[in-house]
Design an enzyme around this catalytic site. Structure first.
Site, mmCIF file in Angstrom:
data_model
loop_
_atom_site.group_PDB
_atom_site.id
_atom_site.type_symbol
_atom_site.label_atom_id
_atom_site.label_comp_id
_atom_site.label_asym_id
_atom_site.label_seq_id
_atom_site.Cartn_x
_atom_site.Cartn_y
_atom_site.Cartn_z
ATOM 1 N N CYS A 16 2.566 -3.761 0.145
ATOM 2 C CA CYS A 16 1.940 -4.671 1.103
ATOM 3 C C CYS A 16 2.939 -5.215 2.112
ATOM 4 C CB CYS A 16 1.256 -5.808 0.356
ATOM 5 S SG CYS A 16 2.251 -6.536 -0.947
HETATM 6 N N1 NDP Z 1 -1.924 -6.970 -5.124
HETATM 7 C C1 NDP Z 1 -1.541 -6.476 -3.955
HETATM 8 O O1 NDP Z 1 -1.689 -7.128 -2.900
HETATM 9 C C2 NDP Z 1 -0.918 -5.122 -3.873
HETATM 10 C C3 NDP Z 1 -0.635 -4.399 -5.010
HETATM 11 N N2 NDP Z 1 -0.056 -3.154 -4.887
HETATM 12 C C4 NDP Z 1 0.231 -2.359 -6.067
HETATM 13 O O2 NDP Z 1 -1.026 -1.873 -6.553
HETATM 14 C C5 NDP Z 1 -1.004 -1.803 -7.973
HETATM 15 C C6 NDP Z 1 -2.124 -2.671 -8.507
HETATM 16 O O3 NDP Z 1 -1.828 -3.978 -8.076
HETATM 17 P P1 NDP Z 1 -2.759 -5.190 -8.504
HETATM 18 O O4 NDP Z 1 -4.178 -4.826 -8.308
HETATM 19 O O5 NDP Z 1 -2.222 -6.414 -7.853
HETATM 20 O O6 NDP Z 1 -2.453 -5.247 -10.069
HETATM 21 P P2 NDP Z 1 -3.178 -6.056 -11.238
HETATM 22 O O7 NDP Z 1 -2.090 -6.551 -12.119
HETATM 23 O O8 NDP Z 1 -4.174 -7.017 -10.689
HETATM 24 O O9 NDP Z 1 -3.976 -4.884 -12.022
HETATM 25 C C7 NDP Z 1 -3.251 -3.859 -12.660
HETATM 26 C C8 NDP Z 1 -4.240 -2.789 -13.054
HETATM 27 O O10 NDP Z 1 -3.532 -1.741 -13.710
HETATM 28 C C9 NDP Z 1 -4.193 -1.445 -14.939
HETATM 29 N N3 NDP Z 1 -3.257 -0.903 -15.919
HETATM 30 C C10 NDP Z 1 -2.122 -1.484 -16.392
HETATM 31 N N4 NDP Z 1 -1.525 -0.655 -17.266
HETATM 32 C C11 NDP Z 1 -2.286 0.473 -17.345
HETATM 33 C C12 NDP Z 1 -2.196 1.702 -18.079
HETATM 34 N N5 NDP Z 1 -1.168 1.930 -18.898
HETATM 35 N N6 NDP Z 1 -3.166 2.635 -17.928
HETATM 36 C C13 NDP Z 1 -4.209 2.402 -17.078
HETATM 37 N N7 NDP Z 1 -4.354 1.257 -16.338
HETATM 38 C C14 NDP Z 1 -3.390 0.312 -16.486
HETATM 39 C C15 NDP Z 1 -4.759 -2.775 -15.378
HETATM 40 O O11 NDP Z 1 -5.769 -2.548 -16.338
HETATM 41 P P3 NDP Z 1 -6.062 -3.672 -17.461
HETATM 42 O O12 NDP Z 1 -6.766 -4.784 -16.770
HETATM 43 O O13 NDP Z 1 -6.948 -2.951 -18.460
HETATM 44 O O14 NDP Z 1 -4.739 -4.071 -18.028
HETATM 45 C C16 NDP Z 1 -5.284 -3.289 -14.045
HETATM 46 O O15 NDP Z 1 -6.514 -2.701 -13.761
HETATM 47 C C17 NDP Z 1 0.383 -2.294 -8.406
HETATM 48 O O16 NDP Z 1 1.244 -1.202 -8.594
HETATM 49 C C18 NDP Z 1 0.839 -3.129 -7.204
HETATM 50 O O17 NDP Z 1 2.231 -3.186 -7.113
HETATM 51 C C19 NDP Z 1 0.241 -2.573 -3.686
HETATM 52 C C20 NDP Z 1 -0.039 -3.262 -2.529
HETATM 53 C C21 NDP Z 1 -0.627 -4.590 -2.536
HETATM 54 C C1 X2W Z 2 3.172 -12.250 -4.208
HETATM 55 C C2 X2W Z 2 3.782 -11.117 -5.011
HETATM 56 O O1 X2W Z 2 4.269 -11.298 -6.094
HETATM 57 N N1 X2W Z 2 3.723 -9.894 -4.474
HETATM 58 C C3 X2W Z 2 4.255 -8.737 -5.163
HETATM 59 C C4 X2W Z 2 3.869 -7.508 -4.390
HETATM 60 C C5 X2W Z 2 3.669 -6.337 -5.347
HETATM 61 C C6 X2W Z 2 3.536 -5.082 -4.620
HETATM 62 O O2 X2W Z 2 2.628 -4.847 -3.881
HETATM 63 O O3 X2W Z 2 4.604 -4.263 -4.773
HETATM 64 P P1 X2W Z 2 4.649 -2.769 -5.368
HETATM 65 O O4 X2W Z 2 3.381 -2.067 -4.973
HETATM 66 O O5 X2W Z 2 5.822 -2.230 -4.680
HETATM 67 O O6 X2W Z 2 4.809 -2.882 -6.822
HETATM 68 C C7 X2W Z 2 5.791 -8.772 -5.262
HETATM 69 O O7 X2W Z 2 6.407 -9.404 -4.397
HETATM 70 O O8 X2W Z 2 6.320 -8.131 -6.171
#
Ligand code: NDP
Ligand code: X2W
Length: 341
Positions: free
Chosen positions: A145
């Protein structure tokens, strides 16, 4: 077409599910969860989705590849590096929102503090910065992000050598949903509300991701100063970028460069001189809005870049890459207006 999603119970996964459900090219979204988990009704996995009757099935690579045209992974860091290896071996299309395939192995280990995906698997991935990277392979590593907001703010300046490459300073701020759904000491309401918290100072995993892309545009960029701050909002990223101008310039000249680079990009808006973007211009949309200003006294360029971390910063950009991968209209399935107020 039928598409697969793993990670629907996470914040990015929830948003991606909603986008896929209303995407004109998607007939069905098949959901898969933790390896070896139990069958679970989506409305219990995501209580907000009360109207849904679909189930989340245990992830099985063969089933995913048989039933679907593509897999979206909205999973935590460190999951796809093993989970999807059978799909990579089969050159099955995957769009991965995690950081597992964005960096070379040694860099990933240094910044994510864990083992990387196998080198031969990493070699098959392409970085899906949707506005600039158009030679996508079957495995798309969706950008982070902060990286998305910062790279869109820097691209014209770095690509056209308009700044001193050693002078880039980024002050990036994110809403709490950027941290995902897990609860930590710093994501408690009492810590987030009425507070601002810097974290991972010069340690953020997006630093190597950003520098990697900047170097592809201009190898003279050695590093960036990059800080991240958690702000008391749910969604939104504001990347405030400072850099010394390569030569004396004007706001008008800089805006011309930005408007030329983004002229045909439906999701990047460049504001006119004197205007700076706010989060509310992008929340709920897939837009990135940019503001640009030049200070002749300090010879400093300011760029402010705002996005919704869960849309352009994650699920929305994943849809852009999906549209590109399957030769669909660039804006298919993506909202054109923010949610306001
Ligand atoms: N949040 C954001 O703004 C952004 C996030 N990202 C990236 O996107 C990804 C998801 O982020 P976010 O939605 O915030 O994460 P969350 O922590 O909200 O959700 C993580 C998800 O991964 C699942 N998960 C964890 N371990 C496993 C596994 N071993 N097998 C299958 N599923 C698994 C979880 O399932 P369960 O609930 O069953 O544990 C859950 O659905 C991350 O890698 C993050 O860095 C990238 C850009 C922006
Ligand atoms: C507010 C906050 O904690 N944000 C996360 C963004 C996670 C993310 O999007 O990073 P990856 O997809 O590279 O894992 C962080 O700074 O780590």
């Amino acid at each position: 077409m039928q598409v697969a999603l793993v990670g629907v119970s996470g914040y990015s996964g929830m948003v991606l599910y909603r986008l896929l459900k209303q995407h004109p090219a998607v007939d069905q979204v098949n959901l898969y969860g933790h390896q070896g988990g139990q069958l679970a009704a989506l409305k219990t996995v995501v209580p907000a989705f009360q109207k849904e009757t679909v189930n989340v099935r245990p992830f099985d690579a063969a089933t995913v590849m048989t039933e679907n045209a593509v897999l979206f992974c909205a999973t935590s860091a460190g999951v796809t590096k093993t989970l999807v290896l059978p799909l990579i071996a089969a050159d099955f299309p995957v769009i991965d929102l995690s950081g597992d395939f964005r960096l070379p192995a040694a860099t990933y280990t240094k910044w994510y503090h864990q083992a990387a995906a196998p080198v031969q698997a990493l070699a098959k991935a392409s970085y899906g910065l949707a506005e600039f990277n158009h030679r996508l392979t079957h495995y798309v590593a969706n950008p982070g992000c902060y990286a998305t907001a910062t790279l869109l703010g820097l691209a014209p300046l770095v690509q056209q050598h308009l700044l001193d490459p050693t002078s880039i300073v980024v002050d990036a701020k994110s809403g709490l949903s950027g941290a995902g759904k897990k609860l930590t000491a710093t994501s408690q309401f009492t810590m987030v509300n009425d507070n601002l918290q810097l974290y991972k100072v010069n340690q953020h995993q997006h630093i190597p991701e950003i520098v990697q892309q900047l170097k592809q545009w201009w190898s003279a960029v050695p590093a960036i100063e990059f800080t991240t701050t958690l702000i008391p909002v749910t969604r939104g990223i504001m990347s405030t970028i400072y850099a010394k101008a390569a030569t004396p310039t004007t706001t008008a000249a800089l805006l011309q460069a930005f408007q030329q680079v983004y002229a045909d990009q439906p999701f990047v808006q460049v504001l006119p001189a004197g205007e700076m973007p706010t989060l509310k211009q992008v929340i709920g949309s897939n837009d990135c809005v940019l503001g640009v200003n030049y200070n002749p006294v300090t010879k400093t360029i300011l760029v402010v870049s705002v996005i919704d971390n869960l849309m352009k910063g994650a699920a929305g950009q994943a849809i852009q890459n999906f549209n590109q991968l399957f030769q669909l209209p660039a804006t298919a399935g993506l909202p054109s207006l923010p949610v306001f107020p």
